[in-house]
Design a protein around this motif. Structure first.
Motif, PDB file in Angstrom:
ATOM      1  N   PHE A   1      50.597  38.356  27.893  1.00 17.06           N
ATOM      2  CA  PHE A   1      51.570  39.289  27.160  1.00 17.06           C
ATOM      3  C   PHE A   1      50.814  40.724  27.009  1.00 17.06           C
ATOM      4  O   PHE A   1      49.807  40.402  26.374  1.00 17.06           O
ATOM      5  N   GLN A   2      51.720  41.678  26.959  1.00 11.82           N
ATOM      6  CA  GLN A   2      50.829  42.868  26.287  1.00 11.82           C
ATOM      7  C   GLN A   2      51.644  43.488  25.302  1.00 11.82           C
ATOM      8  O   GLN A   2      52.919  43.164  25.045  1.00 11.82           O
ATOM      9  N   LEU A   3      50.841  43.932  24.044  1.00 14.72           N
ATOM     10  CA  LEU A   3      51.407  44.706  23.098  1.00 14.72           C
ATOM     11  C   LEU A   3      51.528  46.148  23.098  1.00 14.72           C
ATOM     12  O   LEU A   3      50.757  46.791  24.194  1.00 14.72           O
ATOM     13  N   GLN A   4      52.423  46.795  22.490  1.00 12.29           N
ATOM     14  CA  GLN A   4      52.402  48.143  22.617  1.00 12.29           C
ATOM     15  C   GLN A   4      52.471  48.768  21.255  1.00 12.29           C
ATOM     16  O   GLN A   4      53.630  48.494  20.272  1.00 12.29           O
ATOM     17  N   ALA A   5      51.526  49.457  20.767  1.00 13.55           N
ATOM     18  CA  ALA A   5      51.661  50.267  19.557  1.00 13.55           C
ATOM     19  C   ALA A   5      52.220  51.749  19.675  1.00 13.55           C
ATOM     20  O   ALA A   5      51.844  52.265  20.844  1.00 13.55           O
ATOM     21  N   SER A   6      52.760  52.139  18.788  1.00 14.73           N
ATOM     22  CA  SER A   6      53.613  53.537  18.992  1.00 14.73           C
ATOM     23  C   SER A   6      53.334  54.022  17.552  1.00 14.73           C
ATOM     24  O   SER A   6      53.456  53.333  16.716  1.00 14.73           O
ATOM     25  N   GLY A   7      53.890  55.348  17.626  1.00 12.79           N
ATOM     26  CA  GLY A   7      54.334  56.040  16.196  1.00 12.79           C
ATOM     27  C   GLY A   7      53.177  56.913  15.805  1.00 12.79           C
ATOM     28  O   GLY A   7      53.297  57.416  14.851  1.00 12.79           O
ATOM     29  N   GLY A   8      52.262  57.080  16.670  1.00 10.57           N
ATOM     30  CA  GLY A   8      51.204  57.968  16.371  1.00 10.57           C
ATOM     31  C   GLY A   8      51.505  59.459  16.373  1.00 10.57           C
ATOM     32  O   GLY A   8      52.723  59.656  16.953  1.00 10.57           O
ATOM     33  N   GLY A   9      50.541  60.600  15.899  1.00 10.17           N
ATOM     34  CA  GLY A   9      50.949  61.666  15.946  1.00 10.17           C
ATOM     35  C   GLY A   9      49.922  62.531  15.305  1.00 10.17           C
ATOM     36  O   GLY A   9      49.108  61.984  14.912  1.00 10.17           O
ATOM     37  N   LEU A  10      50.292  63.977  15.283  1.00 11.04           N
ATOM     38  CA  LEU A  10      49.530  64.822  14.135  1.00 11.04           C
ATOM     39  C   LEU A  10      50.152  64.880  12.970  1.00 11.04           C
ATOM     40  O   LEU A  10      51.278  65.081  12.840  1.00 11.04           O
ATOM     41  N   VAL A  11      49.438  64.696  11.941  1.00 10.98           N
ATOM     42  CA  VAL A  11      49.833  65.072  10.615  1.00 10.98           C
ATOM     43  C   VAL A  11      48.631  65.672   9.633  1.00 10.98           C
ATOM     44  O   VAL A  11      47.324  65.506  10.033  1.00 10.98           O
ATOM     45  N   GLN A  12      49.187  66.229   8.721  1.00 10.61           N
ATOM     46  CA  GLN A  12      48.345  66.823   7.872  1.00 10.61           C
ATOM     47  C   GLN A  12      47.754  66.016   6.877  1.00 10.61           C
ATOM     48  O   GLN A  12      48.387  64.861   6.718  1.00 10.61           O
ATOM     49  N   PRO A  13      46.527  66.228   6.353  1.00 12.66           N
ATOM     50  CA  PRO A  13      45.851  65.438   5.241  1.00 12.66           C
ATOM     51  C   PRO A  13      46.823  65.160   4.083  1.00 12.66           C
ATOM     52  O   PRO A  13      47.486  66.051   3.573  1.00 12.66           O
ATOM     53  N   GLY A  14      46.910  64.005   3.676  1.00 13.36           N
ATOM     54  CA  GLY A  14      47.938  63.676   2.700  1.00 13.36           C
ATOM     55  C   GLY A  14      48.825  63.096   3.119  1.00 13.36           C
ATOM     56  O   GLY A  14      50.102  62.665   2.371  1.00 13.36           O
ATOM     57  N   GLY A  15      49.501  63.135   4.607  1.00 10.62           N
ATOM     58  CA  GLY A  15      50.826  62.863   4.950  1.00 10.62           C
ATOM     59  C   GLY A  15      50.799  61.615   5.350  1.00 10.62           C
ATOM     60  O   GLY A  15      49.908  60.645   5.036  1.00 10.62           O
ATOM     61  N   SER A  16      52.014  60.894   5.942  1.00  9.20           N
ATOM     62  CA  SER A  16      52.152  59.816   6.238  1.00  9.20           C
ATOM     63  C   SER A  16      52.466  59.617   7.607  1.00  9.20           C
ATOM     64  O   SER A  16      53.286  60.470   8.475  1.00  9.20           O
ATOM     65  N   LEU A  17      52.481  58.358   8.271  1.00  7.72           N
ATOM     66  CA  LEU A  17      52.904  58.057   9.619  1.00  7.72           C
ATOM     67  C   LEU A  17      53.181  56.346   9.542  1.00  7.72           C
ATOM     68  O   LEU A  17      52.369  55.686   8.831  1.00  7.72           O
ATOM     69  N   ARG A  18      54.126  55.980  10.217  1.00 10.05           N
ATOM     70  CA  ARG A  18      54.433  54.482  10.403  1.00 10.05           C
ATOM     71  C   ARG A  18      54.258  54.041  11.916  1.00 10.05           C
ATOM     72  O   ARG A  18      54.841  54.719  12.672  1.00 10.05           O
ATOM     73  N   LEU A  19      53.246  53.344  12.164  1.00  7.31           N
ATOM     74  CA  LEU A  19      52.906  52.748  13.407  1.00  7.31           C
ATOM     75  C   LEU A  19      53.698  51.434  13.611  1.00  7.31           C
ATOM     76  O   LEU A  19      54.085  50.728  12.590  1.00  7.31           O
ATOM     77  N   SER A  20      54.181  51.386  14.810  1.00  7.60           N
ATOM     78  CA  SER A  20      54.799  50.080  15.201  1.00  7.60           C
ATOM     79  C   SER A  20      54.266  49.256  16.399  1.00  7.60           C
ATOM     80  O   SER A  20      53.498  49.912  17.216  1.00  7.60           O
ATOM     81  N   CYS A  21      54.182  48.020  16.396  1.00  4.46           N
ATOM     82  CA  CYS A  21      53.589  47.047  17.360  1.00  4.46           C
ATOM     83  C   CYS A  21      54.631  46.195  17.854  1.00  4.46           C
ATOM     84  O   CYS A  21      55.347  45.497  17.102  1.00  4.46           O
ATOM     85  N   THR A  22      55.048  46.297  19.250  1.00  8.00           N
ATOM     86  CA  THR A  22      56.171  45.567  19.782  1.00  8.00           C
ATOM     87  C   THR A  22      55.390  44.715  21.006  1.00  8.00           C
ATOM     88  O   THR A  22      54.507  44.880  21.484  1.00  8.00           O
ATOM     89  N   ALA A  23      56.360  43.756  21.437  1.00  4.41           N
ATOM     90  CA  ALA A  23      55.954  42.899  22.492  1.00  4.41           C
ATOM     91  C   ALA A  23      57.464  42.713  23.229  1.00  4.41           C
ATOM     92  O   ALA A  23      58.309  42.193  22.517  1.00  4.41           O
ATOM     93  N   SER A  24      57.373  42.777  24.450  1.00  7.56           N
ATOM     94  CA  SER A  24      58.630  42.639  25.030  1.00  7.56           C
ATOM     95  C   SER A  24      59.074  41.116  25.677  1.00  7.56           C
ATOM     96  O   SER A  24      60.304  40.833  25.718  1.00  7.56           O
ATOM     97  N   THR A  25      57.913  40.367  25.821  1.00 11.74           N
ATOM     98  CA  THR A  25      58.103  38.937  26.162  1.00 11.74           C
ATOM     99  C   THR A  25      58.017  37.891  25.320  1.00 11.74           C
ATOM    100  O   THR A  25      57.807  36.830  25.812  1.00 11.74           O
TER     101      THR A  25
END
Length: 119
Positions: A1-25
């Protein structure tokens, strides 16, 4: 099966992001999930592991205290909360899965997501 990471982007120093890892099967609760990143011109490095039992995590020293891995089994998703981001965190981020209690070399991988930390 394959995983999918998402939630990336451009953020300023000191900022936050939340990445997700999902699998469909498959059901991710039966796997230890690792997070990794690869910066331009550098080798891919492991940065975090959340164990299958969801009662422990380990982190690379450089992200300890800033990144937090967690699971939501109802959503079949594993998260990487990234706070206090620094320009050196810029990389493509990947998740991996091992059908063991703790992360191994990563038996299953998926597409990554780009994280860019810049002002």
């Amino acid at each position: 099966f394959q995983l999918q990471a998402s939630g990336g982007g451009l953020v300023q120093p000191g900022g936050s992001l939340r990445l997700s890892c999902t699998a469909s099967t498959v059901t991710l609760r039966y796997y230890a999930i690792g997070w990794h990143r690869q910066a331009p011109g550098k080798k891919r490095e492991w940065i975090a592991c959340i164990n299958r039992s969801d009662d422990d995590r380990t982190y690379l020293d450089s992200v300890k205290g800033r990144f937090t891995a967690s699971r939501d089994n109802a959503k079949n998703t594993v998260y990487l909360q990234m706070d206090s981001l620094k320009p050196e965190d810029t990389a493509v981020y990947y998740c991996s899965a091992d059908e063991t209690e703790w992360c191994g070399v990563g038996h299953y991988w998926g597409e990554g997501t780009q994280v860019t930390v810049s002002s």
